[in-house]
Design an enzyme around this catalytic site. Sequence first.
Site, PDB file in Angstrom:
ATOM      1  N   ASP A  56     -10.522   2.830   2.553  1.00  0.00           N
ATOM      2  CA  ASP A  56     -10.861   2.445   3.933  1.00  0.00           C
ATOM      3  C   ASP A  56     -11.740   3.482   4.646  1.00  0.00           C
ATOM      4  OD1 ASP A  56      -9.627   0.010   3.759  1.00  0.00           O
ATOM      5  OD2 ASP A  56      -7.761   0.669   4.683  1.00  0.00           O
TER       6      ASP A  56
ATOM      7  N   GLY B  33     -16.960  -5.871  11.468  1.00  0.00           N
ATOM      8  CA  GLY B  33     -15.950  -5.369  10.549  1.00  0.00           C
ATOM      9  C   GLY B  33     -16.080  -5.883   9.128  1.00  0.00           C
TER      10      GLY B  33
ATOM     11  N   GLY C 101      -7.182   2.639  19.491  1.00  0.00           N
ATOM     12  CA  GLY C 101      -6.111   2.271  18.569  1.00  0.00           C
ATOM     13  C   GLY C 101      -5.586   3.484  17.829  1.00  0.00           C
TER      14      GLY C 101
ATOM     15  N   LEU D  66       0.631   6.155  24.087  1.00  0.00           N
ATOM     16  CA  LEU D  66      -0.014   7.465  23.968  1.00  0.00           C
ATOM     17  C   LEU D  66       0.638   8.320  22.884  1.00  0.00           C
ATOM     18  CD1 LEU D  66      -2.170   9.391  25.094  1.00  0.00           C
ATOM     19  CD2 LEU D  66      -0.451  10.220  26.732  1.00  0.00           C
ATOM     20  N   ALA D  67       1.969   8.237  22.792  1.00  0.00           N
ATOM     21  CA  ALA D  67       2.699   9.068  21.817  1.00  0.00           C
ATOM     22  C   ALA D  67       2.225   8.799  20.395  1.00  0.00           C
ATOM     23  CB  ALA D  67       4.199   8.801  21.931  1.00  0.00           C
TER      24      ALA D  67
ATOM     25  N   ALA E 154      -4.598   1.098  10.722  1.00  0.00           N
ATOM     26  CA  ALA E 154      -6.045   1.035  10.487  1.00  0.00           C
ATOM     27  C   ALA E 154      -6.738   2.223  11.151  1.00  0.00           C
ATOM     28  CB  ALA E 154      -6.598  -0.279  11.027  1.00  0.00           C
TER      29      ALA E 154
ATOM     30  N   LYS F 115       0.811  -1.231   0.000  1.00  0.00           N
ATOM     31  CA  LYS F 115       0.000   0.000   0.000  1.00  0.00           C
ATOM     32  C   LYS F 115       0.846   1.283   0.000  1.00  0.00           C
ATOM     33  CE  LYS F 115      -3.899  -2.285   2.195  1.00  0.00           C
ATOM     34  NZ  LYS F 115      -4.935  -2.223   3.229  1.00  0.00           N
TER      35      LYS F 115
END
Length: 278
Positions: A103, A241, A129, A156-157, A133, A67
């Site tokens: 997507d 999904g 997340g 978190l970063a 994705a 991709k």
Amino acid sequence: MTGPVGGVIGWPVEHSRSPVVHGYWLRHHGLPGAYRKFAVPPGEVAEFLDRIRTGELTGVNVTVPHKEAAFAAVRRHHPAALATGTVNTVWVEDGELTGTSTDPEGFLANLDAASPGWDARAGKAVLLGAGGAARALAWALSTRGIGEILIVNRTLARAEALIADLGLAATPVAWQDREAALAGAGCVVNATSLGMSGQGMLDVGLANVADNAVVNDIVYTPLETPLLAEARARGFVAIDGLGMLLHQAVFGFEKMFGLRPEVTDDLRRAVLDDMAAG
Ligand code: ATR
């Protein structure tokens, strides 16, 4: 068979369900043409995609690991490609090799089909997340005018970087604060790999989400993840999904074969049968 030829490129490509989806639509509409699997080794993506520019193929879908290489190979990028940094659909537009990621569109179309008006009702959306994705989904959510978007991630970063990269009006949230983040949310989306067969469990509870919440898991193996089972048990709209996988194929089919197809229960059954067959 004569007619347009499209397909999917990947390495490997055998696992791809795209031929089932596109093959169903070709048969359903009685269209001439073919949709094939092309195993393209790394390093040969640009050369292969040139077969679309020359007209040998009308377009292709692109699956892992190509991709990013497809993004680099096309001359024109639609906004979803620029946002995600990936291209999963390639065709020719105004003589130029063009790419997008379907997507975001597939994700939104799946929610729209399952719960029309979900976005206007959501108030607050929580995305779990911040990986590849999640990036497409965060950008998609940002296009719908939802009041508040929270992105919860173990690292978190990574959530902070995603928000900064895309210039989103969203808030990063640490993984340990996920329950508080979910309070009052009208839209909950799992874009982590948790809940997928062979992966860890997604440990979140839906006790405090809004009454009219839509809960979507982009994992589709299994189809009914523990998150969706809990959502259903609590009376929320549970959206699996597989719908995203089907809806994201619509755009490419139209580019390759000239007709905008529909996602129907019958198509869904055909894909589920194929998955059951292995
Ligand atoms: P994909 O391309 O499928 O999104 P990815 O980029 O590897 O795959 O992202 C996987 C996501 O699942 C990430 O958000 C990841 O969190 P990190 O960014 O902290 O890695 C999340 N994830 C995977 N395993 C996890 C776990 N055990 N607990 C919490 N989150 C997890």
